[in-house]
Design a protein around this motif. Structure first.
Motif, mmCIF file in Angstrom:
data_model
loop_
_atom_site.group_PDB
_atom_site.id
_atom_site.type_symbol
_atom_site.label_atom_id
_atom_site.label_comp_id
_atom_site.label_asym_id
_atom_site.label_seq_id
_atom_site.Cartn_x
_atom_site.Cartn_y
_atom_site.Cartn_z
ATOM 1 N N ASN A 242 0.825 -1.210 0.000
ATOM 2 C CA ASN A 242 0.000 0.000 0.000
ATOM 3 C C ASN A 242 0.854 1.253 0.000
ATOM 4 O O ASN A 242 0.536 2.249 -0.636
ATOM 5 C CB ASN A 242 -0.917 0.032 1.221
ATOM 6 N N ALA A 243 1.962 1.201 0.754
ATOM 7 C CA ALA A 243 2.864 2.343 0.816
ATOM 8 C C ALA A 243 3.441 2.635 -0.564
ATOM 9 O O ALA A 243 3.521 3.783 -0.985
ATOM 10 C CB ALA A 243 3.985 2.074 1.813
ATOM 11 N N ASN A 244 3.836 1.575 -1.275
ATOM 12 C CA ASN A 244 4.376 1.767 -2.620
ATOM 13 C C ASN A 244 3.325 2.326 -3.562
ATOM 14 O O ASN A 244 3.605 3.217 -4.357
ATOM 15 C CB ASN A 244 4.877 0.432 -3.189
ATOM 16 N N LYS A 245 2.117 1.766 -3.450
ATOM 17 C CA LYS A 245 1.036 2.226 -4.333
ATOM 18 C C LYS A 245 0.781 3.708 -4.124
ATOM 19 O O LYS A 245 0.656 4.473 -5.071
ATOM 20 C CB LYS A 245 -0.243 1.429 -4.035
ATOM 21 N N ALA A 246 0.702 4.117 -2.834
ATOM 22 C CA ALA A 246 0.396 5.517 -2.531
ATOM 23 C C ALA A 246 1.477 6.433 -3.088
ATOM 24 O O ALA A 246 1.188 7.504 -3.620
ATOM 25 C CB ALA A 246 0.257 5.707 -1.026
#
Lengths: 332, 134
Positions: free
Chosen positions: A88-92
């Motif tokens: 999720n961190a990468n996606k954001a």
């Protein structure tokens, strides 16, 4: 993908990221101004917390506080996000880059491959900006570096999810709203008042009193802990004061630069004089570091040598006490 | 500090060609920024900490060889970690990690637990178990 972002080198990572992000959004604000308005100058001695096996000493406020205070005082809106999942961190982050937003990240230092090995410690409150992405790398503007650099996807992931004290948990932040007119004057005054309050706080381990307390403790170190440990403690203290990030003299020179800028904005001549005085105090901190290094270089701590530097430190504390009282008066 | 007095000493930064930025005053007493390659008192402080770490590594190695500590202690030291940092990387309570420092306990650890340590140290389980005693 590469966003339009101008990298400026700074002394300290958090001020630098804040200043670079704001400049990028059209608010021209210098590193010392960020540091001063955000009340970054501080002193705290925490003998019960050990960092690298020595008592923790900090010359600045907690990570994140500088930018937060700047945001409140200038009426900016900053968005901060933490993540429990790495994907999720990468996606954001990727989403932000797609939306043309250079993004500030809190990271751990240990896996920053572009740092010299000797500087790679498990320290988690470092800050940098990601402003683009390629097949293999992220484009990184680390404010303590002279030029922009890169980290592989995997490396960035590791530094964002470093563990230990102040674990970043993927934290990212970026300004989402900046007013067209900012009230620099009132922000400066609030910033200065806050710093005076911190440095003159009636608590034994904080501010000027904290410095005096350390001075008292230093005298006891060689007797209480033996030469070797005492030397190690002293070396750690000098590192906190002078290592990359402080701009020299435990942030005193950055603060003096801020006071000089503030004197122009506020049209207050007294602040200019006080800036000069702060520079002299900064020079004394440097002298203290030189004297301390003589002790741990020779590795033969005479009790006397410790008393000499303790006296020096006490003198600095006394001068800072007078200084911050004057500063408080100068803006009231 | 005046700009022309900003130290330009050799340091650990020099070999990576990194310079740090400092605030200093120019000839008119106005603040400006300038780059520095390093400063001796700092370099000594840093090498003091590095010596300290190397000593800790050597001690840990000896303890492992003497059968007084498990290899986890050694790997913790070469990764510049302490108990708190290691326990947060592997996700065990500190007292559990401390228990794993004992060679007798270490010998009974399952591969699942060993893998967590191996991941934290970025080595294989085999390296974790055998790299010192070999």
């Amino acid at each position: 993908m590469e966003l339009n972002f101008t990298h400026h080198q700074s002394a300290h990572c958090e001020n630098g990221v804040a200043s670079n992000l704001l400049k990028n959004s059209g608010l021209n604000i210098s590193e010392p101004m960020v540091f001063g308005i955000g009340s970054g100058l501080f002193f705290v001695y925490l003998p019960f917390i050990k960092v690298n096996y020595a008592p923790a000493i900090s010359y600045r406020t907690l990570p994140g506080q500088i930018f937060n205070k700047v945001a409140t005082r200038l009426n900016l809106k900053i968005k901060r996000q933490k993540f429990s999942s790495q994907s999720n961190a990468n996606k954001a982050l990727d989403e932000n880059l797609k939306n043309n937003i250079p993004t500030g990240l809190q990271v751990g230092v240990y896996n920053l491959s572009y740092f010299p090995d000797e500087y790679r410690f498990h320290f988690n409150a470092h800050n940098l900006v990601v402003y683009g992405k390629t097949e293999t790398d992220y484009l990184v503007s680390d404010p303590v570096m002279e030029t922009v650099t890169t980290l592989t996807h995997e490396e960035l992931n590791k530094v964002r999810f470093a563990k230990g004290a102040f674990a970043p948990r993927g934290q990212m932040y970026y300004p989402i709203q900046i007013p067209t007119n900012v009230d620099l004057k009132s922000a400066i005054i609030k910033g200065i008042k806050n710093t005076c309050r911190d440095m003159l706080a009636p608590m034994p381990i904080v501010g000027v009193r904290g410095i005096k307390f350390v001075s008292k403790q230093i005298r006891k170190w060689p007797i209480k802990h033996g030469t070797k440990k005492a030397n190690h403690y002293l070396a750690q203290m000098v590192r906190m004061q002078e290592e990359i990030g402080t701009g020299g003299g435990g942030f005193r020179f950055i603060y003096a630069a801020f006071l000089q800028e503030a004197s122009v904005v506020l049209g207050n001549e007294e602040l200019k004089e006080l800036s000069k005085e702060m520079t002299k105090i900064g020079d004394s901190w440097r002298d203290f570091a030189v004297e301390a290094s003589r002790i741990y270089k020779n590795r033969s701590a005479k009790e006397d040598a410790y008393n000499t530097i303790a006296d020096e430190l006490l003198d600095i504390a006394n001068r800072e006490e007078i200084f911050f009282k004057k500063l408080k008066k100068a803006i009231s | 500090m005046e700009k022309d007095k900003v130290p330009q000493d050799q340091s650990n930064l020099t070999k990576n060609n990194v310079k740090e930025l400092l605030y200093a005053t120019d000839e008119n007493g106005n603040y400006t920024t300038t780059l520095s390659t390093g400063w001796e008192p700092k370099t000594i402080a840093l090498s003091n900490s590095i010596d300290e770490i190397n000593e800790r590594i050597a001690d840990a190695k000896q303890q492992v060889l003497n059968g007084e500590a498990s290899p986890i202690v050694y790997f913790m030291e070469i990764n510049k970690m302490d108990l708190t940092i290691l326990s947060s990387y592997v996700g065990f309570w500190k007292w559990r990690v401390k228990r794993h420092f004992k060679p007798s306990v270490f010998a009974t650890l399952s591969d699942k637990i060993l893998q967590k340590y191996a991941d934290a140290f970025e080595v294989s389980i085999n390296e974790l178990k055998n790299s010192i005693t070999k």
